[in-house]
Design a protein around this motif. Structure first.
Motif, PDB file in Angstrom:
ATOM      1  N   ILE A  81       0.781  -1.246   0.189  1.00 14.25           N
ATOM      2  CA  ILE A  81       0.255  -0.007   0.035  1.00 14.25           C
ATOM      3  C   ILE A  81       0.924   1.232  -0.097  1.00 14.25           C
ATOM      4  N   VAL A  82       2.029   1.191   0.717  1.00 17.23           N
ATOM      5  CA  VAL A  82       2.962   2.287   0.490  1.00 17.23           C
ATOM      6  C   VAL A  82       3.407   2.427  -0.612  1.00 17.23           C
ATOM      7  N   ALA A 108      -6.852   7.369  -3.951  1.00 17.72           N
ATOM      8  CA  ALA A 108      -5.889   7.005  -2.783  1.00 17.72           C
ATOM      9  C   ALA A 108      -6.852   6.344  -1.881  1.00 17.72           C
ATOM     10  N   GLY A 109      -8.129   6.727  -1.960  1.00 13.63           N
ATOM     11  CA  GLY A 109      -9.012   6.434  -0.628  1.00 13.63           C
ATOM     12  C   GLY A 109      -9.459   4.849  -1.100  1.00 13.63           C
ATOM     13  N   VAL A 110      -9.523   4.815  -2.490  1.00 14.16           N
ATOM     14  CA  VAL A 110     -10.134   3.259  -2.831  1.00 14.16           C
ATOM     15  C   VAL A 110      -9.034   2.398  -2.579  1.00 14.16           C
ATOM     16  N   LEU A 111      -7.771   2.799  -2.975  1.00 14.38           N
ATOM     17  CA  LEU A 111      -6.645   1.915  -2.972  1.00 14.38           C
ATOM     18  C   LEU A 111      -6.540   1.437  -1.663  1.00 14.38           C
ATOM     19  N   ILE A 112      -6.782   2.330  -0.423  1.00 19.24           N
ATOM     20  CA  ILE A 112      -6.603   1.881   0.759  1.00 19.24           C
ATOM     21  C   ILE A 112      -7.826   1.159   1.118  1.00 19.24           C
ATOM     22  N   ALA A 113      -9.003   1.421   0.838  1.00 18.05           N
ATOM     23  CA  ALA A 113     -10.081   0.994   1.277  1.00 18.05           C
ATOM     24  C   ALA A 113     -10.304  -0.541   1.116  1.00 18.05           C
ATOM     25  N   ALA A 119       9.716   7.080   3.479  1.00 21.51           N
ATOM     26  CA  ALA A 119       8.892   7.401   4.796  1.00 21.51           C
ATOM     27  C   ALA A 119       7.706   6.462   5.256  1.00 21.51           C
ATOM     28  N   GLY A 120       7.015   6.050   4.057  1.00 21.51           N
ATOM     29  CA  GLY A 120       5.992   5.051   4.283  1.00 21.51           C
ATOM     30  C   GLY A 120       6.373   3.760   5.119  1.00 21.51           C
ATOM     31  N   GLY A 122      -0.903   3.808   4.606  1.00 20.82           N
ATOM     32  CA  GLY A 122      -1.590   4.616   3.706  1.00 20.82           C
ATOM     33  C   GLY A 122      -1.575   6.402   4.019  1.00 20.82           C
ATOM     34  N   VAL A 123      -2.324   6.338   5.320  1.00 20.24           N
ATOM     35  CA  VAL A 123      -2.425   7.866   5.849  1.00 20.24           C
ATOM     36  C   VAL A 123      -1.133   8.557   6.033  1.00 20.24           C
TER      37      VAL A 123
END
Lengths: 371, 680
Positions: A117-118, A142-147, A307-308, A169-170
């Protein structure tokens, strides 16, 4: 660099590797003790796994930025597909399942999703024109990719990993420069959703973990047992601990999971506060190195990726330590590089490998600029 | 913070460039690093707090996790007879208890226990009952005296049997079983009430038992000892890793009694099929050599927990095997009081040679009081009055002397007295006199009351111990005090103020009861050099209209009594035998004869007993075991449960005994028909 040391060796990021070796070695000693003074079944596999995954990280280091950028979406899609496969197999098999049996290794796709996800978000934001950072087009994809993966992992159900994915992700979104008010709104939204999720979304055992976290002494022999015994192990260690292989809490099975989730308590009982501070310090060194790698990078993709990855490792460390010290509910997150277990070692070594890779890009970048 | 936010927003709202994003990244990554460092610091501080500030608390908790302290029940002190032979000792054995609270699946576990220990149906029912009734933390005994195989079979199944505690320990052992049941009592696990009264963790240690009756209860504190302790390191699942430290238990102190163990056993067995008691004491020291009361229970089987079948059998028995008849059996003393009454006459100055003519009865007021011998005794002096047990002699002179001197003498001889003995309770009966009757019944003392009392009927009641004390005081002329604990001062007893010639005369006459022309010729000892003296007594239970006292329902037969001492001219031993519903003194004095024979010549005594036991079908213990088996087979499981409190077990029979004792045998006027008799 000193001419005595060959260049390929001197090139390696020893500032991170030496603390990492110390940590893994220390972890092996703790696992040796957790097995009642035996190399098997924990310590040897731990070291072997580390060696194998270190080699893997070494190979990863050689990947070029373009290759990684190219692989970001397909890699994410592959891991997502595996998550769906796990879910489907669980559905067919009539029970919850978290891993795929690949013969040689039992793979937990949800673990792979943490670096994936990162990677995919770093790829997404590096490709996004800076001017669109404040528009919905920066948020929704991005929201979809995380959700998607969150939903799938939550179905397993695995709250700890879900939160880890969300955290990674956040953090990438935060660093990518999305407007702060979105995060504020998200935080408020979470505060509203959390109680609802607590009462309707969580399983009974998960709910119990939360309530006992709030008051572990309410049920010292039941659900609060883990936290209570862990605190007894840490607290009874004192300043210098009971001595190597002398921990009664772990050796007499009072401490649950002394080799996985509660390995820090096992360590703290025998090595005391000094051992604990050493472990925290070493993690601090590794993570600081990771952030420096990210900071030194001149390229947005690499910055966000590094950083992720640091955030992902940090999430593991922070939640695990807070859990064993009674500051967070028992969520089943192991301590990187010390806990016994292949999946978490794999994930964390992927993160380390990514950081080493970015570190190599950093070393090459100025050169290429000069060239 | 707010300032920076608004500035950032302003920057964002303007045209964003790669450079500004880098700038934002730097600021935000700094924030993340700071938050991370903050969390790291928080964790370090938190750990320092737990490990240093709260170290002591958690160290203690870790120790209490690791170390398990278990009590080792102390071995109980032995109860010894006068020759240091054990009347109650301890036997090493394997035992199993369960702690109901810790059982997860009671039914299944009870089933497994029943299978491994091969318990029968009645035992299983008892076990279920006990487990259900017991408060959770109290251990319930499943069995003791297990074989090693059973013990081992159970031990390997322990992981499936939470709450089951097999262990090696000691159980109480009474070598002579029922012979000492009433005297010594028995032991059992402490009841919830007892634990409430004495919050000693020892009381709920599996395998620990406290005295429940008799001397076991009386000397509980002395016999108890000091528990040992074992500190062991245990795993979370309770498996013992190693012993850390063991402190041995200290055995309880022994209690040494004046009882002569073999004599006690002999007397108990000699009572045979009858229901009664035998008391023998040493007249010189007051040592109680024997306090046998039969039928009895077997304290060995009581110590395993009283089975409901066994309890029902004992309770239903009309011979009340649960009552200690030596101390709690009250009987009209009958003619055994006559030597004592004679002493009262002598003291009041009656010439022993003064005679009265016995024609078979005496008119008192408007009623004729009969002598037991319908044909009459002819001229009777005091000696003949004793050895022929002539009632008319006593009817006549008692009226002349009056009741008060007789009552005073009765008390001087120990009647109606409670003795200073370490026993739980004694019933001390009644010595009636005019003041007593007025107080108790609100009626004037009548001449016929004197007449009744003088032959030990009417209101007069005593227990067998008092009769034995009376015999020893008359025999020695001293104030003999019975004692049960061996050792201590042996100062000679104070003289009872009986002139020597009075004592000699009564002794002589009592010797003639046995060795002369008396009522108990068959009691003569089969020994060449020892002569026993005694006095027969027959106490009527119901009026003559109901029963002749010798045949018919057992309950209506006369009590047989006999007091004795030997050798008659230099008394060493004295005692009393009381046989309930024996049909007359003929049931009592052969027992006195054999017991005394055993005292002087054990071999000869045993021969007599063995011959009798062959007829009876074994020793008391063997008969009890057989009886139990037969009863259990017949009763099956349909028997009432045992009362939960041990006290109730005995309270019931005691209550019945006391109620029975409070009712005079019959209306005083009825006693006119006296049935004292010569047997054969």
């Amino acid at each position: 660099m000193n001419s005595v040391v060959p260049a390929p060796i001197a090139r390696q990021p020893w500032g991170m590797l030496i603390p990492l070796f110390m940590l893994v070695g220390f972890g092996a000693m703790v696992l040796f003790s957790a097995a009642g003074g035996n190399w098997k079944p924990f310590a040897i596999p731990h070291l072997v796994r580390f060696a194998v995954f270190l080699a893997m990280a070494g190979v990863m280091t050689l990947f070029s930025r373009d290759l990684v950028r190219l692989l970001a979406y397909p890699g994410y899609a592959l891991v997502l597909a595996m998550l769906v496969a796990v879910e489907a197999m669980g559905f067919v098999g009539g029970g919850s399942q978290r891993w795929l049996d690949l013969g040689v290794i039992q793979l937990q796709p949800s673990e792979l999703m943490k670096p994936a996800i990162v990677l995919v978000l770093a790829r997404f934001y590096s490709g996004l024109p800076p001017s669109m950072t404040t528009s919905w087009r920066a948020l929704v994809p991005a929201g979809v990719l995380i959700a998607l993966p969150m939903g799938l992992v939550l179905l397993q159900p695995d709250l700890g990993t879900t939160l880890a994915i969300a955290f990674g992700g956040v953090v990438v979104m935060f660093l990518a420069g999305l407007p702060l008010r979105w995060f504020a709104a998200g935080a408020i939204g979470a505060m509203i959703v959390a109680p609802i999720a607590y009462f309707f979304g969580l399983h009974d055992y998960q709910r119990r973990r939360v309530t006992t976290f709030l008051d572990p002494e309410s049920d010292p022999l039941g659900a609060g047992y883990h936290i209570t015994q862990s605190k007894i192990a840490i607290g009874s260690g004192g300043l210098t601990g009971k001595g190597f292989n002398e921990g009664s809490q772990s050796h007499l099975n009072y401490l649950p999971e002394p080799h996985t989730d509660f390995v820090f308590a096992t360590m703290a009982e025998e090595w005391g506060l000094l051992g604990g501070l050493a472990v925290i310090l070493i993690f601090g060194l590794i993570l600081r190195w990771g952030l420096q790698v990210a900071h030194r990078s001149q390229d947005r993709f690499a910055k966000l990726l590094a950083a992720g990855m640091v955030a992902t490792i940090f999430f593991y460390v922070a939640i695990n330590l807070m859990m064993v010290m009674g500051l967070a509910p028992v969520v089943g997150i192991p301590l990187p590089f010390m806990s016994h277990g292949g999946s978490s070692m794999l994930t964390n070594m992927i993160c380390i490998g990514s950081l080493m890779m970015v570190n190599r890009w950093n070393r090459q970048a100025p050169q290429s600029r000069f060239r | 913070m707010l300032g920076r936010k608004s500035r950032a927003r302003k920057a964002l709202s303007s045209q964003l460039t790669s450079a500004t994003l880098d700038n934002i990244y730097d600021r935000r990554s700094f924030v993340i690093a700071a938050v991370g460092a903050g969390i790291g610091t928080l964790l370090a501080v938190r750990m320092g707090y737990i490990a240093i500030a709260e170290n002591e608390k958690y160290r203690t908790e870790a120790e209490s996790n690791r170390v398990n302290l278990s009590l080792i029940p102390p071995r109980r002190g032995w109860i010894l007879d006068r020759n240091d032979a054990p009347l109650a000792s301890n036997r090493a054995d394997f035992r199993v208890d369960v702690i109901p609270e810790r059982m997860t699946d009671k039914e299944r576990e009870i089933e497994v226990l029943g299978e491994v220990l091969s318990l029968d149906r009645a035992q299983l029912i008892d076990l279920r009952e006990r487990i259900d009734q017991t408060r959770g933390f109290r251990p319930v005994e499943v069995g003791s005296g297990l074989s090693y195989e059973q013990f081992a079979a159970l031990s390997v199944r322990l992981p499936d049997l939470p709450g089951v505690v097999p262990q090696r320990g000691f159980s109480r052992f009474y070598p002579t079983g029922p012979s000492v049941g009433h005297l010594i009592g028995y032991v059992g696990p402490a009841s919830a009430e007892e634990y409430e009264a004495d919050r000693n963790p020892l009381l709920i240690t599996p395998g620990y038992k406290i005295g429940k009756d008799g001397l076991e209860k009386q000397f509980e504190q002395r016999l108890r000892g000091v528990p040992g302790a074992r500190r062991v390191e245990v795993t979370a699942s309770g498996r013992i890793v190693r012993d850390l430290e063991t402190r041995e238990d200290v055995q309880g102190e022994p209690v040494k009694l004046t009882i002569d163990g073999p004599l006690q056993d002999y007397a108990a067995r000699r009572i045979g099929l009858e229901s009664g008691s035998v008391v023998v004491m040493d007249c010189r020291t007051g040592d109680l050599l024997c306090m046998a009361s039969m039928p009895s229970f077997d304290p060995n089987s009581f110590s395993d927990g009283i089975g409901s079948v066994e309890y029902a059998m004992l309770r239903e028995d009309e011979r009340v095997p649960l009552r200690n008849k030596v101390l709690k059996g009250l009987y009209p003393p009958g003619s055994t009081v006559k030597p004592m009454v004679s002493m009262a006459f002598l003291r009041e100055g009656l010439d022993p040679e003064e005679t009265v003519y016995c024609g078979g009865g005496l008119r008192v007021g408007n009623r004729v009081f009969r002598c037991w011998k319908r044909g009459g005794h002819g001229h009777v002096n005091m000696a003949k009055g004793i050895y022929q047990s002539c009632d008319v002699y006593y009817y006549h002179f008692a009226q002349r002397i009056g009741m008060d001197p007789i009552a005073a003498m009765a008390r001087r001889c120990g009647m109606g007295q409670e003795f200073d003995l370490p026993v739980l309770s004694q019933f001390y009966g009644t010595v009636p006199d005019p003041a007593w009757k007025l107080r108790k019944h609100g009626r004037e003392w009548q001449a016929f009351d004197t007449v009744n009392a003088t032959i030990g009927q009417g209101y007069m009641l005593s227990n067998p111990l008092q009769l034995a004390v009376m015999a020893s005081r008359i025999a020695t002329g001293r104030h003999v005090q019975p004692r049960l604990l061996y050792g201590g001062a042996e100062a000679p007893f104070a003289s009872a103020d009986f002139p020597a010639e009075h004592v000699r005369l009564v002794r002589e006459a009592m010797s003639d009861v046995v060795n002369g022309p008396g009522t108990a010729g068959r009691a003569r000892l089969p020994l060449p050099d020892v002569l026993m003296a005694g006095k027969t007594g027959t106490a009527q239970v119901v009026s003559l209209s109901k029963s002749d006292g010798r045949s018919g329902p057992w309950k209506y037969r006369d009590h047989g009594l006999f007091i004795f001492f030997a050798p008659f001219d230099n008394p060493r031993y004295a005692g009393a035998v009381v046989i309930e519903h024996g049909g007359g003194s003929g049931a009592a004095y052969p027992i006195a004869r054999d017991v005394t024979t055993f005292l002087f010549d054990p071999t000869k005594g045993m021969e007599a007993l063995h011959a009798l036991e062959k007829q009876w079908g074994g020793t008391a213990q063997e008969r009890l075991t057989r009886k139990y088996a037969a009863y259990a087979e017949q009763a099956g499981a349909d028997v009432p449960p045992v009362p939960r409190r041990e006290e109730e077990i005995f309270d019931r029979v005691d209550a019945e005994a006391r109620a029975a004792a409070m009712v005079p045998v019959n209306e005083a006027t009825d006693a006119a028909i006296n049935r004292s008799q010569v047997d054969e």
